[in-house]
Motif scaffolding. Structure first.
Motif, PDB file in Angstrom:
ATOM      1  N   LYS A 124       0.845  -1.194   0.000  1.00  0.00           N
ATOM      2  CA  LYS A 124       0.000   0.000   0.000  1.00  0.00           C
ATOM      3  C   LYS A 124       0.884   1.250   0.000  1.00  0.00           C
ATOM      4  CE  LYS A 124      -3.775  -2.309   2.469  1.00  0.00           C
ATOM      5  NZ  LYS A 124      -4.646  -2.320   3.673  1.00  0.00           N
ATOM      6  N   PHE A 125       0.301   2.355  -0.453  1.00  0.00           N
ATOM      7  CA  PHE A 125       1.011   3.625  -0.569  1.00  0.00           C
ATOM      8  C   PHE A 125       0.620   4.531   0.592  1.00  0.00           C
ATOM      9  CE2 PHE A 125       1.073   8.036  -2.215  1.00  0.00           C
ATOM     10  CZ  PHE A 125       2.413   8.137  -2.572  1.00  0.00           C
ATOM     11  N   TYR A 126       1.626   5.113   1.260  1.00  0.00           N
ATOM     12  CA  TYR A 126       1.380   5.959   2.420  1.00  0.00           C
ATOM     13  C   TYR A 126       1.948   7.356   2.190  1.00  0.00           C
ATOM     14  CZ  TYR A 126       0.162   1.743   5.055  1.00  0.00           C
ATOM     15  OH  TYR A 126      -0.439   0.585   5.494  1.00  0.00           O
ATOM     16  N   VAL A 127       1.219   8.352   2.696  1.00  0.00           N
ATOM     17  CA  VAL A 127       1.668   9.745   2.689  1.00  0.00           C
ATOM     18  C   VAL A 127       1.700  10.220   4.138  1.00  0.00           C
ATOM     19  CG1 VAL A 127       1.264  12.069   1.824  1.00  0.00           C
ATOM     20  CG2 VAL A 127       0.566  10.107   0.455  1.00  0.00           C
ATOM     21  N   LEU A 128       2.834  10.794   4.554  1.00  0.00           N
ATOM     22  CA  LEU A 128       3.000  11.229   5.937  1.00  0.00           C
ATOM     23  C   LEU A 128       3.387  12.697   6.002  1.00  0.00           C
ATOM     24  CD1 LEU A 128       3.401   8.042   6.133  1.00  0.00           C
ATOM     25  CD2 LEU A 128       4.822   8.525   8.141  1.00  0.00           C
ATOM     26  N   GLY A 129       2.862  13.363   7.028  1.00  0.00           N
ATOM     27  CA  GLY A 129       3.275  14.721   7.344  1.00  0.00           C
ATOM     28  C   GLY A 129       2.912  15.725   6.279  1.00  0.00           C
ATOM     29  N   GLY A 130       3.642  16.848   6.297  1.00  0.00           N
ATOM     30  CA  GLY A 130       3.409  17.900   5.327  1.00  0.00           C
ATOM     31  C   GLY A 130       2.703  19.103   5.919  1.00  0.00           C
ATOM     32  N   ILE A 131       2.531  20.112   5.101  1.00  0.00           N
ATOM     33  CA  ILE A 131       1.878  21.360   5.483  1.00  0.00           C
ATOM     34  C   ILE A 131       0.499  21.407   4.847  1.00  0.00           C
ATOM     35  CG2 ILE A 131       2.035  23.872   5.369  1.00  0.00           C
ATOM     36  CD1 ILE A 131       5.073  23.532   5.187  1.00  0.00           C
ATOM     37  N   ALA A 132      -0.490  21.810   5.645  1.00  0.00           N
ATOM     38  CA  ALA A 132      -1.892  21.790   5.216  1.00  0.00           C
ATOM     39  C   ALA A 132      -2.204  22.920   4.240  1.00  0.00           C
ATOM     40  CB  ALA A 132      -2.798  21.866   6.436  1.00  0.00           C
ATOM     41  N   ALA A 133      -3.444  22.915   3.765  1.00  0.00           N
ATOM     42  CA  ALA A 133      -3.876  23.879   2.750  1.00  0.00           C
ATOM     43  C   ALA A 133      -3.792  25.325   3.232  1.00  0.00           C
ATOM     44  CB  ALA A 133      -5.306  23.562   2.311  1.00  0.00           C
ATOM     45  N   ASP A 134      -3.845  25.554   4.571  1.00  0.00           N
ATOM     46  CA  ASP A 134      -3.747  26.926   5.084  1.00  0.00           C
ATOM     47  C   ASP A 134      -2.312  27.443   5.075  1.00  0.00           C
ATOM     48  OD1 ASP A 134      -2.538  25.573   7.141  1.00  0.00           O
ATOM     49  OD2 ASP A 134      -4.087  26.011   8.634  1.00  0.00           O
ATOM     50  N   LYS A 135      -1.360  26.597   4.675  1.00  0.00           N
ATOM     51  CA  LYS A 135       0.060  26.931   4.563  1.00  0.00           C
ATOM     52  C   LYS A 135       0.714  27.232   5.902  1.00  0.00           C
ATOM     53  CE  LYS A 135      -0.570  28.743  -0.135  1.00  0.00           C
ATOM     54  NZ  LYS A 135      -0.311  29.838  -1.093  1.00  0.00           N
ATOM     55  N   LYS A 136       0.044  26.841   6.993  1.00  0.00           N
ATOM     56  CA  LYS A 136       0.588  27.090   8.337  1.00  0.00           C
ATOM     57  C   LYS A 136       0.624  25.825   9.179  1.00  0.00           C
ATOM     58  CE  LYS A 136      -1.207  31.851   8.495  1.00  0.00           C
ATOM     59  NZ  LYS A 136      -2.098  32.790   9.236  1.00  0.00           N
ATOM     60  N   THR A 137      -0.411  25.021   9.071  1.00  0.00           N
ATOM     61  CA  THR A 137      -0.568  23.864   9.960  1.00  0.00           C
ATOM     62  C   THR A 137       0.331  22.712   9.544  1.00  0.00           C
ATOM     63  OG1 THR A 137      -2.883  24.478  10.348  1.00  0.00           O
ATOM     64  CG2 THR A 137      -2.205  22.236  10.949  1.00  0.00           C
ATOM     65  N   GLN A 138       1.076  22.192  10.532  1.00  0.00           N
ATOM     66  CA  GLN A 138       1.890  21.008  10.305  1.00  0.00           C
ATOM     67  C   GLN A 138       1.007  19.782  10.532  1.00  0.00           C
ATOM     68  OE1 GLN A 138       5.281  21.316   9.563  1.00  0.00           O
ATOM     69  NE2 GLN A 138       5.535  19.131   9.266  1.00  0.00           N
ATOM     70  N   LEU A 139       0.786  18.995   9.492  1.00  0.00           N
ATOM     71  CA  LEU A 139      -0.100  17.838   9.602  1.00  0.00           C
ATOM     72  C   LEU A 139       0.591  16.685  10.325  1.00  0.00           C
ATOM     73  CD1 LEU A 139      -1.628  17.851   5.998  1.00  0.00           C
ATOM     74  CD2 LEU A 139      -2.773  18.507   8.119  1.00  0.00           C
ATOM     75  N   THR A 140      -0.150  16.057  11.226  1.00  0.00           N
ATOM     76  CA  THR A 140       0.371  14.886  11.938  1.00  0.00           C
ATOM     77  C   THR A 140      -0.287  13.596  11.448  1.00  0.00           C
ATOM     78  OG1 THR A 140      -1.282  15.109  13.693  1.00  0.00           O
ATOM     79  CG2 THR A 140       0.804  16.277  13.998  1.00  0.00           C
ATOM     80  N   CYS A 141      -1.303  13.707  10.650  1.00  0.00           N
ATOM     81  CA  CYS A 141      -1.985  12.510  10.156  1.00  0.00           C
ATOM     82  C   CYS A 141      -1.272  11.937   8.944  1.00  0.00           C
ATOM     83  CB  CYS A 141      -3.441  12.832   9.798  1.00  0.00           C
ATOM     84  SG  CYS A 141      -3.615  14.018   8.447  1.00  0.00           S
ATOM     85  N   GLY A 142      -1.509  10.685   8.702  1.00  0.00           N
ATOM     86  CA  GLY A 142      -1.030  10.036   7.498  1.00  0.00           C
ATOM     87  C   GLY A 142      -2.217   9.567   6.674  1.00  0.00           C
ATOM     88  N   GLU A 143      -1.963   9.167   5.450  1.00  0.00           N
ATOM     89  CA  GLU A 143      -3.029   8.605   4.622  1.00  0.00           C
ATOM     90  C   GLU A 143      -2.513   7.366   3.907  1.00  0.00           C
ATOM     91  OE1 GLU A 143      -5.896  10.837   2.594  1.00  0.00           O
ATOM     92  OE2 GLU A 143      -5.263  12.782   3.415  1.00  0.00           O
ATOM     93  N   GLU A 144      -3.386   6.379   3.810  1.00  0.00           N
ATOM     94  CA  GLU A 144      -3.058   5.096   3.194  1.00  0.00           C
ATOM     95  C   GLU A 144      -3.914   4.907   1.951  1.00  0.00           C
ATOM     96  OE1 GLU A 144      -3.109   1.029   5.434  1.00  0.00           O
ATOM     97  OE2 GLU A 144      -5.060   1.269   4.408  1.00  0.00           O
ATOM     98  N   PHE A 145      -3.251   4.569   0.827  1.00  0.00           N
ATOM     99  CA  PHE A 145      -3.978   4.301  -0.414  1.00  0.00           C
ATOM    100  C   PHE A 145      -3.908   2.815  -0.715  1.00  0.00           C
ATOM    101  CE2 PHE A 145      -4.192   3.989  -5.115  1.00  0.00           C
ATOM    102  CZ  PHE A 145      -5.475   4.516  -5.291  1.00  0.00           C
ATOM    103  N   ASP A 146      -5.079   2.187  -0.788  1.00  0.00           N
ATOM    104  CA  ASP A 146      -5.166   0.765  -1.088  1.00  0.00           C
ATOM    105  C   ASP A 146      -5.165   0.583  -2.609  1.00  0.00           C
ATOM    106  OD1 ASP A 146      -6.196  -1.909  -1.596  1.00  0.00           O
ATOM    107  OD2 ASP A 146      -6.813  -1.958   0.493  1.00  0.00           O
ATOM    108  N   MET A 147      -4.185  -0.129  -3.121  1.00  0.00           N
ATOM    109  CA  MET A 147      -4.042  -0.299  -4.562  1.00  0.00           C
ATOM    110  C   MET A 147      -5.188  -1.102  -5.167  1.00  0.00           C
ATOM    111  SD  MET A 147      -1.122   1.226  -5.308  1.00  0.00           S
ATOM    112  CE  MET A 147      -0.549   0.498  -6.838  1.00  0.00           C
ATOM    113  N   LYS A 148      -5.839  -1.934  -4.364  1.00  0.00           N
ATOM    114  CA  LYS A 148      -6.924  -2.776  -4.875  1.00  0.00           C
ATOM    115  C   LYS A 148      -8.257  -2.042  -4.874  1.00  0.00           C
ATOM    116  CE  LYS A 148      -4.693  -7.066  -3.365  1.00  0.00           C
ATOM    117  NZ  LYS A 148      -4.791  -8.282  -2.505  1.00  0.00           N
TER     118      LYS A 148
END
Length: 442
Positions: free
Chosen positions: A292-316
């Motif tokens: 599976k594909f995972y995305v971690l961290g990053g800066i949110a759409a408001d360009k200020k908030t440091q994201l702590t959540c991750g997202e998982e993409f199921d290939m199936k």
């Protein structure tokens, strides 16, 4: 480096190993181009063949033919042609005509089996033997067969200077210099991302007018311009799995932070738009884990908030799942604006996720069951960074690698430190170092 004779002898040796082990069977559709002849060469035949090859190399009468042949194939030869000295100060190219010399005696299936087992560091020498082997390597067929047979050889590609790229082969501790990229000054100054997928290295950036992707092909040892994404972006998260890669998030040319994602297929060169993530983010990092594909961290759409959540993409199922608090805010992140720090330094070895916390100078391991992180040890002493920038933390086969080095006499030296993860604390082994510059840009 292999000479023509030593390559031939090595392939003969590998053919003996093939007959003894009989480990791989190839489907008929891969073996139809040339007839298979599996008889064993006796010692007398080998000696005669060796003498004939040496004669071809050193015979001055062949010089003119060799020069003409080299001119005809100048655009076809994809690796430097090796040469030897004839004792008179002249050097002759070791390039046999399209005689199918090895295939003719060993059979196509045994020849391919031998080539599959060679390090791809040797493919330049193999490609210089004759047109058949050069075509086999350049077509990509050999790499597809390696992939099908489960033969994986990991290298790491990095750039410590704007338009110059190097590769490091950890199996042989060998440095490889790639051809220099040809692009305008704007590209060297703009934000750049990179991604190795299949037999390609993709470098994403912006030239004077538009975004662009420069593509290096392992098959041709050349740079070209790749197909553009459906949604041009920079500062995205990306990861590859075999011949496919996924890019997620980032920001568009207008600076808007994106939630979109795309899949790239290196075999076809095509981009496919995927469903959007739950949250838009830039300066995030991505990995493949458990298919599976995972995305971690990053800066949110408001360009200020440091994201702590991750997202998982199921290939199936082609669906995204948000994982709260998968990547907690790094130590000291609130002392400076979020955009000052680098994207998360993460890597996966044997489906286990690791992170390099540059604030604490600690390596952490992700506990999937508890959605938490455990400190397992420290950075190599030589690993330095500027808020995470200039330091690379990557998986390379079964190893975790740190790329980057100490400051010595005002200059940063490149060092590569490796560790094979186990249940103990990391014991970093210095694999190699050079003076090419230790600040890793990509």
């Amino acid at each position: 480096m292999f000479t023509q004779v030593s390559v031939w002898a090595y392939v003969c040796l590998m053919s003996n190993s093939y007959k003894e082990e009989n480990q791989l069977n190839f489907e008929a559709d891969h073996l139809m181009d040339l007839p298979s002849n599996n008889h064993q060469l006796d010692v007398e035949e080998k000696q005669c063949m060796s003498k004939e090859l040496e004669k071809q190399v050193v015979d001055p009468k062949e010089e003119e033919k060799s020069k003409n042949e080299e001119e005809d194939m100048q655009n076809d030869v994809i690796f430097p042609v090796h040469s030897i000295d004839n004792g008179n100060g002249k050097r002759y190219d070791i390039m046999v005509s399209d005689s199918n010399l090895l295939s003719e005696h060993l059979g196509r299936d045994i020849s391919i089996h031998c080539l599959l087992r060679l390090s791809r560091s040797d493919y330049g020498s193999i490609a210089a033997i004759n047109k058949s082997f050069r075509s086999l390597i350049r077509s990509g067929e050999l790499y597809k067969l390696r992939r099908k047979a489960g033969i994986v050889e990991h290298w790491v590609y990095f750039s410590s200077e704007a338009l110059k790229w190097e590769a490091f082969d950890p199996n042989r501790n060998r440095w490889i210099h790639l051809p220099k990229m040809t692009c305008d000054a704007c590209f060297s100054l703009a934000d750049r991302e990179s991604l190795a997928v299949g037999t390609e290295l993709l470098v994403f950036g912006k030239e004077l007018m538009d975004p662009i992707i420069h593509k290096y092909s392992l098959l041709t040892n050349m740079w070209s311009v790749g197909n553009m994404m459906n949604t041009p972006r920079c500062l995205f998260g990306s990861a590859s799995l075999g011949e496919i890669a996924i890019l997620a998030g980032g920001c568009d040319p207008c600076g808007n932070i994106l939630s979109s994602a795309e899949l790239y297929n290196a075999d076809t060169g095509n981009w496919k738009t995927l469903p959007n993530m739950n949250k838009a983010r830039k300066m995030c990092s991505s990995v493949f884990m458990d298919g599976k594909f995972y995305v971690l961290g990053g800066i949110a759409a408001d360009k200020k908030t440091q994201l702590t959540c991750g997202e998982e993409f199921d290939m199936k199922t082609k669906k995204w799942r948000e994982i709260p608090n998968m990547f907690p805010v790094r130590t000291g992140v609130f002392e400076t604006p979020p955009s000052f720090g680098s994207p998360p330094l993460i890597a996966v070895v044997k489906n286990v996720l690791y992170a390099a916390d540059y604030g604490q100078q600690k390596v952490k391991k992700y506990d999937k069951d508890n959605n938490s992180w455990v400190i397992i040890g420290s950075f190599p002493e030589q690993a330095t960074s500027m808020n995470g920038w200039g330091l690379a933390f990557r998986a390379c086969g079964d190893h975790l690698l740190f790329l980057g080095g100490p400051v010595i006499h005002g200059a940063i030296m490149m060092e590569i430190n490796a560790w094979i993860p186990n249940e103990g604390e990391p014991q970093w082994n210095r694999l190699a170092g050079n003076q090419s510059g230790g600040f890793v840009h990509n």
